[in-house]
Design a protein around this motif. Structure first.
Motif, PDB file in Angstrom:
ATOM      1  N   HIS A  44     -12.019-111.712 -13.465  1.00 53.73           N
ATOM      2  CA  HIS A  44     -12.162-110.457 -12.915  1.00 53.73           C
ATOM      3  C   HIS A  44     -11.812-109.476 -14.033  1.00 53.73           C
ATOM      4  N   GLU A  45     -10.811-109.742 -14.982  1.00 49.88           N
ATOM      5  CA  GLU A  45     -10.516-108.967 -15.777  1.00 49.88           C
ATOM      6  C   GLU A  45     -11.485-108.826 -17.260  1.00 49.88           C
ATOM      7  N   LEU A  46     -12.293-109.791 -17.112  1.00 52.32           N
ATOM      8  CA  LEU A  46     -13.236-109.799 -18.151  1.00 52.32           C
ATOM      9  C   LEU A  46     -14.546-109.139 -17.644  1.00 52.32           C
ATOM     10  N   ARG A  47     -14.721-109.209 -16.120  1.00 56.65           N
ATOM     11  CA  ARG A  47     -15.932-108.736 -15.757  1.00 56.65           C
ATOM     12  C   ARG A  47     -16.015-107.236 -15.628  1.00 56.65           C
ATOM     13  N   THR A  48     -14.711-106.712 -15.460  1.00 61.69           N
ATOM     14  CA  THR A  48     -14.617-105.362 -15.117  1.00 61.69           C
ATOM     15  C   THR A  48     -15.010-104.484 -16.525  1.00 61.69           C
ATOM     16  N   PRO A  49     -14.595-104.798 -17.655  1.00 62.30           N
ATOM     17  CA  PRO A  49     -14.998-104.014 -18.778  1.00 62.30           C
ATOM     18  C   PRO A  49     -16.400-104.225 -19.214  1.00 62.30           C
ATOM     19  N   LEU A  50     -17.044-105.690 -19.018  1.00 63.97           N
ATOM     20  CA  LEU A  50     -18.417-105.864 -19.277  1.00 63.97           C
ATOM     21  C   LEU A  50     -19.263-105.279 -18.351  1.00 63.97           C
ATOM     22  N   MET A  85     -10.891-105.639 -24.406  1.00 59.89           N
ATOM     23  CA  MET A  85     -11.253-106.811 -23.966  1.00 59.89           C
ATOM     24  C   MET A  85     -10.810-107.984 -25.265  1.00 59.89           C
ATOM     25  N   ILE A  86     -10.731-107.458 -26.476  1.00 61.06           N
ATOM     26  CA  ILE A  86     -10.173-108.090 -27.448  1.00 61.06           C
ATOM     27  C   ILE A  86      -8.717-108.504 -27.259  1.00 61.06           C
ATOM     28  N   ARG A  87      -8.037-107.350 -26.724  1.00 63.72           N
ATOM     29  CA  ARG A  87      -6.866-107.258 -26.716  1.00 63.72           C
ATOM     30  C   ARG A  87      -6.365-108.365 -25.517  1.00 63.72           C
ATOM     31  N   LEU A  88      -7.158-108.515 -24.662  1.00 62.75           N
ATOM     32  CA  LEU A  88      -7.079-109.430 -23.388  1.00 62.75           C
ATOM     33  C   LEU A  88      -7.198-110.622 -23.862  1.00 62.75           C
ATOM     34  N   ASN A 204       5.164-111.095 -14.234  1.00 59.07           N
ATOM     35  CA  ASN A 204       4.105-112.169 -13.661  1.00 59.07           C
ATOM     36  C   ASN A 204       2.764-111.658 -14.515  1.00 59.07           C
ATOM     37  N   ARG A 205       2.028-112.773 -14.903  1.00 55.89           N
ATOM     38  CA  ARG A 205       0.680-112.504 -15.426  1.00 55.89           C
ATOM     39  C   ARG A 205      -0.214-111.760 -14.503  1.00 55.89           C
ATOM     40  N   PHE A 206      -0.676-110.598 -15.022  1.00 54.96           N
ATOM     41  CA  PHE A 206      -1.781-109.880 -14.623  1.00 54.96           C
ATOM     42  C   PHE A 206      -1.116-108.920 -13.432  1.00 54.96           C
ATOM     43  N   THR A 220      -3.353-104.814 -20.455  1.00 54.50           N
ATOM     44  CA  THR A 220      -4.063-106.137 -20.062  1.00 54.50           C
ATOM     45  C   THR A 220      -3.001-106.732 -18.807  1.00 54.50           C
ATOM     46  N   GLY A 221      -2.039-106.008 -18.516  1.00 53.85           N
ATOM     47  CA  GLY A 221      -1.148-106.719 -17.594  1.00 53.85           C
ATOM     48  C   GLY A 221      -0.428-108.030 -18.049  1.00 53.85           C
ATOM     49  N   LEU A 222      -0.629-108.272 -19.318  1.00 50.46           N
ATOM     50  CA  LEU A 222       0.030-109.680 -19.701  1.00 50.46           C
ATOM     51  C   LEU A 222       1.157-109.305 -20.630  1.00 50.46           C
TER      52      LEU A 222
END
Ligand code: ADP
Length: 261
Positions: A44-50, A85-88, A204-206, A220-222
């Motif tokens: 989901h996190e990758l799809r959003t910016p894409l 996205m690179i940061r993520l 927690n992650r994300f 990034t929530g990480l």
């Protein structure tokens, strides 16, 4: 827990024993569930910016490129999304390294106050925002054994959050106190704060209190999930305290170098 029972019988047919096999299915199920949830989150996190980038690129192709001002704006958006996205992906790589068994930390004896001073100096030098830093540091030297690169990353992340969620002209207070055999660090801001019920989840992650706002600010929530793992890998503990709309304090403790105790 799941238990399977079998009755052990004698030749005569009378029961003389009971075998109970207890499986800890909950733990395995929990791990599976967390893994599935993690993969879903990453996707989901990758799809959003894409998706965002795709629609801006389509708009450019459909004519926005002719309008210089609009084109600059749209390219700016795709660039910011690429950077996020690179940061993520970098954060994900870090987490996967932290998860692996051969994860190495490189502990070095370090004067803790000195170490923190130089991190804050760096933030003060690169003032991108009107924020004031206040330091309450003990006199003298306190030595800790830390992985400097990793702890720098932890503190950078906490300070960046404090800045991100602070108002213009806000004050960030950095306190260090000695507590027995530990050194405690408290980083406080006067920002938006975190509701009580969400406090424990921010590591927690994300997890983000406000997903849209975090994304807009490039998060990034990480960051805090990585911070927690890094602090724990160095024998420490980290937690948060906050008043909704009043500000947040991130606390962490690290053991002092045993040689001095
Ligand atoms: P992010 O990349 O979203 O900042 P983090 O893991 O660093 O991710 O933080 C998780 C969430 O915790 C943030 O999205 C935000 O909701 C909350 N948070 C962290 N630090 C602060 C702070 N200083 N003030 C208010 N909220 C914060």
């Amino acid at each position: 827990l799941r238990a399977n029972f079998s009755v052990v019988k004698k030749d005569s047919g009378l029961a003389n024993g009971l075998i109970a096999v207890i499986h800890d299915v909950t733990e395995q199920e929990q791990v599976d569930m967390e893994r599935r949830e993690f993969v879903a989150n990453v996707s989901h996190e990758l799809r959003t910016p894409l998706t965002t980038m795709k629609s801006y690129l389509e708009a450019l192709q459909d004519g926005a490129v002719e309008d210089a001002a609009l084109a600059t704006k749209f390219l700016g958006v795709t660039q910011r999304e690429t950077e996020r996205m690179i940061r993520l992906v970098n954060d994900l790589l870090q987490l996967s390294r932290l998860d692996s068994k051969d994860y190495k930390i490189n502990l070095e004896r370090t004067d803790y106050v000195d170490f923190c001073e130089s991190i804050i100096d760096r933030f003060e030098m690169s003032k991108r925002q009107n924020i004031e830093f206040v330091r309450y540091f003990p006199k003298g030297s306190f030595y800790v054994r830390i992985d400097r690169d990793k702890l720098t990353q932890v503190i950078d992340n906490i300070i960046s959050n404090a800045m991100k969620y602070s108002p213009e002209g806000g004050i960030i207070t950095f306190r260090i106190t000695r507590r027995g055999r530990n050194i405690r660090t408290m980083i406080s801001d006067q920002g938006v704060g975190i509701p009580k019920e969400n406090l424990s989840k921010i590591f927690n992650r994300f997890y983000r209190v406000d997903r849209a706002r975090s994304r807009k600010l490039g998060g990034t929530g990480l960051g805090l999930a990585i911070a927690k793992e890094m602090i724990e890998a160095q024998g420490g503990e980290i937690w948060a305290e906050s008043d909704w709309n009043r500000g947040t304090t991130i606390h962490f403790v690290l053991p002092l170098d045993r040689r001095d105790n």
